[in-house]
Write a protein that holds these residues in place. Structure first.
Motif, PDB file in Angstrom:
ATOM      1  N   GLY A   1      47.740  41.088  55.002  1.00  0.00           N
ATOM      2  CA  GLY A   1      46.605  41.598  54.250  1.00  0.00           C
ATOM      3  C   GLY A   1      46.557  40.998  52.861  1.00  0.00           C
ATOM      4  N   SER A   2      46.044  41.749  51.897  1.00  0.00           N
ATOM      5  CA  SER A   2      45.869  41.245  50.532  1.00  0.00           C
ATOM      6  C   SER A   2      47.019  41.711  49.645  1.00  0.00           C
ATOM      7  N   THR A   3      47.579  40.764  48.907  1.00  0.00           N
ATOM      8  CA  THR A   3      48.705  41.053  48.022  1.00  0.00           C
ATOM      9  C   THR A   3      48.444  40.403  46.674  1.00  0.00           C
ATOM     10  N   GLU A   4      48.632  41.171  45.602  1.00  0.00           N
ATOM     11  CA  GLU A   4      48.455  40.598  44.279  1.00  0.00           C
ATOM     12  C   GLU A   4      49.743  39.914  43.822  1.00  0.00           C
TER      13      GLU A   4
ATOM     14  N   ARG B   1      43.462  33.152  52.372  1.00  0.00           N
ATOM     15  CA  ARG B   1      42.475  32.976  51.312  1.00  0.00           C
ATOM     16  C   ARG B   1      43.062  33.478  50.001  1.00  0.00           C
ATOM     17  N   ARG B   2      42.488  32.998  48.882  1.00  0.00           N
ATOM     18  CA  ARG B   2      43.034  33.355  47.573  1.00  0.00           C
ATOM     19  C   ARG B   2      41.929  33.388  46.532  1.00  0.00           C
ATOM     20  N   SER B   3      42.044  34.324  45.592  1.00  0.00           N
ATOM     21  CA  SER B   3      41.221  34.339  44.376  1.00  0.00           C
ATOM     22  C   SER B   3      42.146  34.450  43.183  1.00  0.00           C
ATOM     23  N   ASP B   4      41.809  33.732  42.119  1.00  0.00           N
ATOM     24  CA  ASP B   4      42.607  33.760  40.893  1.00  0.00           C
ATOM     25  C   ASP B   4      41.922  34.616  39.844  1.00  0.00           C
ATOM     26  N   PHE B   5      42.750  35.294  39.048  1.00  0.00           N
ATOM     27  CA  PHE B   5      42.280  36.190  37.999  1.00  0.00           C
ATOM     28  C   PHE B   5      42.987  35.852  36.695  1.00  0.00           C
ATOM     29  N   GLN B   6      42.504  36.457  35.619  1.00  0.00           N
ATOM     30  CA  GLN B   6      43.119  36.209  34.318  1.00  0.00           C
ATOM     31  C   GLN B   6      44.608  36.543  34.304  1.00  0.00           C
ATOM     32  N   GLY B   7      44.993  37.584  35.035  1.00  0.00           N
ATOM     33  CA  GLY B   7      46.390  38.021  35.023  1.00  0.00           C
ATOM     34  C   GLY B   7      47.166  37.667  36.260  1.00  0.00           C
ATOM     35  N   GLY B   8      46.671  36.812  37.118  1.00  0.00           N
ATOM     36  CA  GLY B   8      47.395  36.451  38.333  1.00  0.00           C
ATOM     37  C   GLY B   8      46.447  36.115  39.459  1.00  0.00           C
ATOM     38  N   SER B   9      46.845  36.431  40.699  1.00  0.00           N
ATOM     39  CA  SER B   9      46.058  36.078  41.878  1.00  0.00           C
ATOM     40  C   SER B   9      46.162  37.181  42.921  1.00  0.00           C
TER      41      SER B   9
ATOM     42  N   ILE C   1      40.044  40.853  49.509  1.00  0.00           N
ATOM     43  CA  ILE C   1      40.544  40.556  48.158  1.00  0.00           C
ATOM     44  C   ILE C   1      39.843  41.436  47.131  1.00  0.00           C
ATOM     45  N   ARG C   2      38.539  41.582  47.265  1.00  0.00           N
ATOM     46  CA  ARG C   2      37.803  42.467  46.345  1.00  0.00           C
ATOM     47  C   ARG C   2      38.285  43.911  46.475  1.00  0.00           C
ATOM     48  N   ASN C   3      38.529  44.350  47.701  1.00  0.00           N
ATOM     49  CA  ASN C   3      38.986  45.723  47.907  1.00  0.00           C
ATOM     50  C   ASN C   3      40.338  45.960  47.224  1.00  0.00           C
ATOM     51  N   ARG C   4      41.230  44.968  47.299  1.00  0.00           N
ATOM     52  CA  ARG C   4      42.519  45.107  46.616  1.00  0.00           C
ATOM     53  C   ARG C   4      42.338  45.114  45.107  1.00  0.00           C
ATOM     54  N   TRP C   5      41.465  44.268  44.616  1.00  0.00           N
ATOM     55  CA  TRP C   5      41.195  44.227  43.165  1.00  0.00           C
ATOM     56  C   TRP C   5      40.625  45.559  42.698  1.00  0.00           C
ATOM     57  N   ALA C   6      39.746  46.151  43.492  1.00  0.00           N
ATOM     58  CA  ALA C   6      39.172  47.450  43.146  1.00  0.00           C
ATOM     59  C   ALA C   6      40.255  48.522  43.052  1.00  0.00           C
ATOM     60  N   LYS C   7      41.220  48.494  43.986  1.00  0.00           N
ATOM     61  CA  LYS C   7      42.307  49.482  43.943  1.00  0.00           C
ATOM     62  C   LYS C   7      43.175  49.325  42.697  1.00  0.00           C
ATOM     63  N   LEU C   8      43.175  48.119  42.138  1.00  0.00           N
ATOM     64  CA  LEU C   8      43.930  47.848  40.913  1.00  0.00           C
ATOM     65  C   LEU C   8      43.081  48.075  39.663  1.00  0.00           C
ATOM     66  N   ASP C   9      41.964  48.800  39.810  1.00  0.00           N
ATOM     67  CA  ASP C   9      41.088  49.182  38.700  1.00  0.00           C
ATOM     68  C   ASP C   9      40.244  48.029  38.188  1.00  0.00           C
ATOM     69  N   TRP C  10      39.798  47.177  39.124  1.00  0.00           N
ATOM     70  CA  TRP C  10      38.862  46.119  38.786  1.00  0.00           C
ATOM     71  C   TRP C  10      39.349  45.294  37.589  1.00  0.00           C
ATOM     72  N   GLU C  11      38.407  44.944  36.702  1.00  0.00           N
ATOM     73  CA  GLU C  11      38.753  44.099  35.546  1.00  0.00           C
ATOM     74  C   GLU C  11      39.573  44.828  34.502  1.00  0.00           C
ATOM     75  N   GLN C  12      39.633  46.153  34.570  1.00  0.00           N
ATOM     76  CA  GLN C  12      40.419  46.912  33.589  1.00  0.00           C
ATOM     77  C   GLN C  12      41.880  47.081  34.012  1.00  0.00           C
ATOM     78  N   GLY C  13      42.218  46.583  35.201  1.00  0.00           N
ATOM     79  CA  GLY C  13      43.590  46.627  35.667  1.00  0.00           C
ATOM     80  C   GLY C  13      44.389  45.414  35.212  1.00  0.00           C
ATOM     81  N   PRO C  14      45.569  45.195  35.804  1.00  0.00           N
ATOM     82  CA  PRO C  14      46.468  44.125  35.337  1.00  0.00           C
ATOM     83  C   PRO C  14      45.951  42.715  35.594  1.00  0.00           C
ATOM     84  N   LEU C  15      45.013  42.560  36.529  1.00  0.00           N
ATOM     85  CA  LEU C  15      44.550  41.209  36.860  1.00  0.00           C
ATOM     86  C   LEU C  15      43.408  40.733  35.965  1.00  0.00           C
ATOM     87  N   GLY C  16      42.666  41.634  35.349  1.00  0.00           N
ATOM     88  CA  GLY C  16      41.526  41.223  34.536  1.00  0.00           C
ATOM     89  C   GLY C  16      40.390  40.683  35.393  1.00  0.00           C
ATOM     90  N   TYR C  17      39.627  39.764  34.836  1.00  0.00           N
ATOM     91  CA  TYR C  17      38.447  39.212  35.500  1.00  0.00           C
ATOM     92  C   TYR C  17      38.804  38.034  36.411  1.00  0.00           C
TER      93      TYR C  17
END
Length: 364
Positions: free
Chosen positions: A356-359, A340-348, A312-328
């Motif tokens: 694998g991991s899908t936003e 497994r799942r993690s939630d972010f400001q802009g989605g999950s 999940i972290r690796n996918r978030w990193a590919k989306l430019d971490w907190e500066q991408g569409p998901l935020g923090y």
């Protein structure tokens, strides 16, 4: 340089410069101090045990060996000082100012009171073996030229030269000399101090006057016996952790609290591999950790501190971490049906074995 490269570079520097547990790098002694061991009067303590504890204590990097620049060597005679396990009557009669109740240093003779050696005192809270090390360090500290010190502030570790046998004065019982005491001993003996990796970071961060605050433990081994750590009073709880493979890094405040909830280094994150850093947007803070697949805890004032790791972290990193569409991250990772799942400001981000991991972005 991106944050992956920064983390790898920091880890490589740490590995290259930190190789010895509890110390920076091995260093030859700059001076050797010799001592004898004996008893005087009628004592019940075992001389062999007394000698062994003295040797372990005086050669420990955390004590008056100053990380190895002072060597202590027991000899049969003609020593720099004499370490004596003495009966209370012998200590009381050793010199004006000595008491049959306590230990005492008189010129080149360091008297350890046999009664204290066997029974410690009511003010001491860490058991007899640690008291025995403390009393040796305290009295040998006098021979090295250090006088008594008072508790600087309640709630922090006491100086080893404080009369902890009598009263802690609101401080926490402490075996090993503080940084300032070791600096003073180095000056009196004309040698340097070989600071441990943890001490190097702590000194660089301003010691007690910096963001970590005063120590509340001495340097200790981690439960897995891989690393070492020291805790401090600042930032609502602060620590520095070290291993040979990660180097020494600070972790504090909300990020440390979340890491503690995840079972510290024995949990899914592993050891810190960076200190706490500001995010590129200036809003949040983060620490990276040693989990092989990657792990971090991110914090902002509005989201709190949450872990993100693995796929999940690796996918978030590919989306430019907190500066991408998901935020923090606004949650840690948790179980869902099939994955497994993690939630972010802009989605999950959802992970399962098949896909694998899908936003999943929020609709607004």
């Amino acid at each position: 340089m991106n944050r992956y490269a920064t983390t790898v570079l920091a880890a490589l520097i740490a590995i290259a410069t930190v190789l010895v547990p509890g110390a920076s790098t091995a260093q030859a002694a700059e001076r050797t101090i010799t001592y004898t061991v004996s008893t005087r009067g009628s004592v019940a303590g075992d001389l062999g045990h007394f000698s062994a504890v003295a040797a372990d204590t005086l050669t420990d990097n955390r004590g008056w060996s100053l990380g190895g620049t002072l060597a202590f060597q027991q000899v049969p005679s003609g020593a720099d000082f004499d370490l004596v396990l003495a009966s209370p009557a012998v200590v009381g009669n050793a010199a004006p100012g000595c008491s049959s109740t306590w230990s005492c240093r008189v010129e080149r003779t360091v008297y350890i009171n046999d009664e204290r050696w066997r029974l410690a005192t009511s003010s001491w809270s860490f058991g007899l073996p640690l008291y025995q090390q403390y009393v040796i360090l305290h009295e040998v500290g006098h021979w090295l030229g250090l006088g008594h010190r008072d508790c600087p502030t309640g709630g922090q570790t006491a100086p080893v030269m404080q009369q902890q046998s009598i009263s802690l004065q609101g401080c926490l019982a402490n075996v090993w000399p503080l940084i300032a005491e070791r600096e003073q001993a180095a000056r009196t003996q004309g040698v340097s101090v070989n600071w441990s990796a943890i001490e190097q970071v702590y000194r660089a961060l301003g010691q007690a006057g910096g963001l970590l605050g005063p120590p509340v433990t001495w340097e200790l081994s981690t439960p897995d016996e891989v690393g070492r750590y020291q805790h401090y009073a600042g930032q609502g709880g602060a620590s520095i952790y070290w291993t040979p493979g990660t180097g020494a890094h600070e972790v504090y405040g909300a990020i440390r609290n979340r890491w503690a909830e995840l079972d510290w280094e024995q949990g899914p994150m592993g050891y810190p591999i960076t200190g706490e850093r500001a995010t590129p947007d200036g809003v949040g803070r983060y620490n990276h950790f040693s989990r092989p697949s990657g792990a971090s805890i991110y914090w902002t004032p509005s989201t709190g501190a949450h872990e993100v790791y693995g796929a999940i972290r690796n996918r978030w990193a590919k989306l430019d971490w907190e500066q991408g569409p998901l935020g923090y991250p606004v949650s840690g990772e948790y179980d869902v049906e099939g994955g497994r799942r993690s939630d972010f400001q802009g989605g999950s981000i959802v992970w399962d074995r098949a896909t694998g991991s899908t936003e999943v972005l929020s609709a607004d």
